[in-house]
Design a protein around this motif. Sequence first.
Motif, PDB file in Angstrom:
ATOM      1  N   THR A  73     -64.257 -66.463  35.588  1.00 22.78           N
ATOM      2  CA  THR A  73     -62.942 -65.955  35.198  1.00 22.78           C
ATOM      3  C   THR A  73     -63.034 -64.570  34.581  1.00 22.78           C
ATOM      4  O   THR A  73     -64.078 -64.148  34.089  1.00 22.78           O
ATOM      5  CB  THR A  73     -62.256 -66.888  34.193  1.00 22.78           C
ATOM      6  OG1 THR A  73     -63.026 -66.925  32.983  1.00 22.78           O
ATOM      7  CG2 THR A  73     -62.104 -68.301  34.752  1.00 22.78           C
ATOM      8  N   HIS A  74     -61.893 -63.890  34.587  1.00 20.37           N
ATOM      9  CA  HIS A  74     -61.819 -62.557  33.990  1.00 20.37           C
ATOM     10  C   HIS A  74     -62.200 -62.599  32.509  1.00 20.37           C
ATOM     11  O   HIS A  74     -62.880 -61.699  32.006  1.00 20.37           O
ATOM     12  CB  HIS A  74     -60.404 -61.990  34.115  1.00 20.37           C
ATOM     13  CG  HIS A  74     -59.806 -62.132  35.474  1.00 20.37           C
ATOM     14  ND1 HIS A  74     -60.516 -61.932  36.633  1.00 20.37           N
ATOM     15  CD2 HIS A  74     -58.531 -62.460  35.865  1.00 20.37           C
ATOM     16  CE1 HIS A  74     -59.715 -62.119  37.673  1.00 20.37           C
ATOM     17  NE2 HIS A  74     -58.524 -62.451  37.234  1.00 20.37           N
ATOM     18  N   ALA A  92     -62.014 -56.060  32.919  1.00 22.24           N
ATOM     19  CA  ALA A  92     -61.644 -57.478  32.924  1.00 22.24           C
ATOM     20  C   ALA A  92     -60.739 -57.831  31.746  1.00 22.24           C
ATOM     21  O   ALA A  92     -59.823 -58.650  31.876  1.00 22.24           O
ATOM     22  CB  ALA A  92     -62.903 -58.333  32.899  1.00 22.24           C
ATOM     23  N   ALA A  93     -60.980 -57.198  30.595  1.00 24.39           N
ATOM     24  CA  ALA A  93     -60.222 -57.516  29.386  1.00 24.39           C
ATOM     25  C   ALA A  93     -58.764 -57.084  29.464  1.00 24.39           C
ATOM     26  O   ALA A  93     -57.931 -57.575  28.691  1.00 24.39           O
ATOM     27  CB  ALA A  93     -60.885 -56.850  28.174  1.00 24.39           C
ATOM     28  N   ARG A  94     -58.449 -56.192  30.409  1.00 25.04           N
ATOM     29  CA  ARG A  94     -57.081 -55.679  30.502  1.00 25.04           C
ATOM     30  C   ARG A  94     -56.328 -56.223  31.717  1.00 25.04           C
ATOM     31  O   ARG A  94     -55.237 -55.760  32.032  1.00 25.04           O
ATOM     32  CB  ARG A  94     -57.112 -54.148  30.549  1.00 25.04           C
ATOM     33  CG  ARG A  94     -57.627 -53.518  29.270  1.00 25.04           C
ATOM     34  CD  ARG A  94     -57.703 -52.002  29.400  1.00 25.04           C
ATOM     35  NE  ARG A  94     -56.399 -51.423  29.692  1.00 25.04           N
ATOM     36  CZ  ARG A  94     -56.227 -50.187  30.159  1.00 25.04           C
ATOM     37  NH1 ARG A  94     -57.279 -49.437  30.425  1.00 25.04           N
ATOM     38  NH2 ARG A  94     -55.013 -49.719  30.387  1.00 25.04           N
ATOM     39  N   ILE A  95     -56.892 -57.195  32.393  1.00 22.50           N
ATOM     40  CA  ILE A  95     -56.185 -57.811  33.520  1.00 22.50           C
ATOM     41  C   ILE A  95     -55.126 -58.775  32.992  1.00 22.50           C
ATOM     42  O   ILE A  95     -55.440 -59.698  32.234  1.00 22.50           O
ATOM     43  CB  ILE A  95     -57.156 -58.558  34.448  1.00 22.50           C
ATOM     44  CG1 ILE A  95     -58.118 -57.579  35.125  1.00 22.50           C
ATOM     45  CG2 ILE A  95     -56.391 -59.351  35.500  1.00 22.50           C
ATOM     46  CD1 ILE A  95     -59.178 -58.239  35.970  1.00 22.50           C
ATOM     47  N   GLY A  96     -53.887 -58.567  33.366  1.00 22.09           N
ATOM     48  CA  GLY A  96     -52.818 -59.500  33.031  1.00 22.09           C
ATOM     49  C   GLY A  96     -52.711 -59.813  31.552  1.00 22.09           C
ATOM     50  O   GLY A  96     -52.771 -58.933  30.699  1.00 22.09           O
ATOM     51  N   ASP A  97     -52.582 -61.104  31.253  1.00 27.47           N
ATOM     52  CA  ASP A  97     -52.483 -61.596  29.885  1.00 27.47           C
ATOM     53  C   ASP A  97     -53.516 -62.708  29.701  1.00 27.47           C
ATOM     54  O   ASP A  97     -54.251 -63.034  30.636  1.00 27.47           O
ATOM     55  CB  ASP A  97     -51.063 -62.098  29.601  1.00 27.47           C
ATOM     56  CG  ASP A  97     -50.589 -63.142  30.604  1.00 27.47           C
ATOM     57  OD1 ASP A  97     -51.438 -63.864  31.161  1.00 27.47           O
ATOM     58  OD2 ASP A  97     -49.374 -63.240  30.840  1.00 27.47           O
ATOM     59  N   LYS A 172     -56.385 -47.293  33.756  1.00 27.75           N
ATOM     60  CA  LYS A 172     -55.262 -47.584  34.647  1.00 27.75           C
ATOM     61  C   LYS A 172     -53.946 -47.222  33.971  1.00 27.75           C
ATOM     62  O   LYS A 172     -53.791 -47.322  32.761  1.00 27.75           O
ATOM     63  CB  LYS A 172     -55.261 -49.046  35.076  1.00 27.75           C
ATOM     64  CG  LYS A 172     -54.981 -50.072  33.976  1.00 27.75           C
ATOM     65  CD  LYS A 172     -54.943 -51.477  34.566  1.00 27.75           C
ATOM     66  CE  LYS A 172     -54.721 -52.538  33.493  1.00 27.75           C
ATOM     67  NZ  LYS A 172     -54.625 -53.895  34.077  1.00 27.75           N
ATOM     68  N   PHE A 173     -53.024 -46.761  34.805  1.00 23.43           N
ATOM     69  CA  PHE A 173     -51.653 -46.501  34.379  1.00 23.43           C
ATOM     70  C   PHE A 173     -50.851 -47.715  34.779  1.00 23.43           C
ATOM     71  O   PHE A 173     -50.626 -47.947  35.970  1.00 23.43           O
ATOM     72  CB  PHE A 173     -51.117 -45.228  35.043  1.00 23.43           C
ATOM     73  CG  PHE A 173     -49.829 -44.730  34.454  1.00 23.43           C
ATOM     74  CD1 PHE A 173     -49.827 -43.818  33.410  1.00 23.43           C
ATOM     75  CD2 PHE A 173     -48.610 -45.183  34.949  1.00 23.43           C
ATOM     76  CE1 PHE A 173     -48.634 -43.361  32.867  1.00 23.43           C
ATOM     77  CE2 PHE A 173     -47.423 -44.735  34.408  1.00 23.43           C
ATOM     78  CZ  PHE A 173     -47.424 -43.816  33.369  1.00 23.43           C
TER      79      PHE A 173
END
Length: 263
Positions: A73-74, A92-97, A172-173
């Motif tokens: 998993t992320h 990985a830490a900034r993917i989604g929630d 990423k923006f």
Amino acid sequence: MYSFDIERPKSVADAVAALGADEAQPIAGGQTLIPTLKQRLASPSKLVALSGIEEMKYVRRDGDTLVIGGGTTHGTIARETAEHFPGLAGLAARIGDPAVRNRGTIGGSIANNDPSACYPSAALACGATIVTDKREIAADDYFQGMFMTALEEGEIVTEIRFPIPEKSAYMKFEQIASRFPLVGVFVAKFADKVGVGVTGASNDGVFRWSEAEQALGSNFAADAVSGLTAPDASDMISDLHGTGAYRAHLVGVMTKRAVAAAS
């Protein structure tokens, strides 16, 4: 939604066998597939859940390579790569929630190759190797366009091998509602080269910014990108979130920020 069968294999071999059935489709974390099913954009008769295959869940270092199981998993990647590969950990830490990071997997992301997925940019920039149940595929050969990969029907991404760079960063923006990148750039500096992978921007999916790689290979500094011509805006995605020209501009901005963060 609609009715379908679901099978939960415990090994890669059992998963491959299950995917041999007509209209069977694999599901990893389901963060992309479940919304697709809800919108009836896909209608497989059987889902083969990969989440129970423990042999695909690991992060380990093998010399100068970081090896990650496709079922990892992320959230696990964010925690377990921080020491050896902070650029990937930050991605990985900034993917989604938190819910997405605790369900979504790197293998699912790589297999789906969403044009705004984050991992493909890191895989390209680092020259990663995508390992399946059948073969090994270089990242440059694996990604073949928007939602398109070199995977054959029923083939499973079991592992991704990342050469570990000396320096790396991902910027990423974000599109605020989805947290997908309008543009995301991963920069990886090695002793003899620099990789720059761009996601979220192009109608052809993830791509290398070769001009930036050459410039940064000679001078790994944010200013080295300043004089470069941004990628062709006509090849960029244009939608309600931003025009192609805007995304082309962001490629340069995010590359500079990534280089500065990696320095």
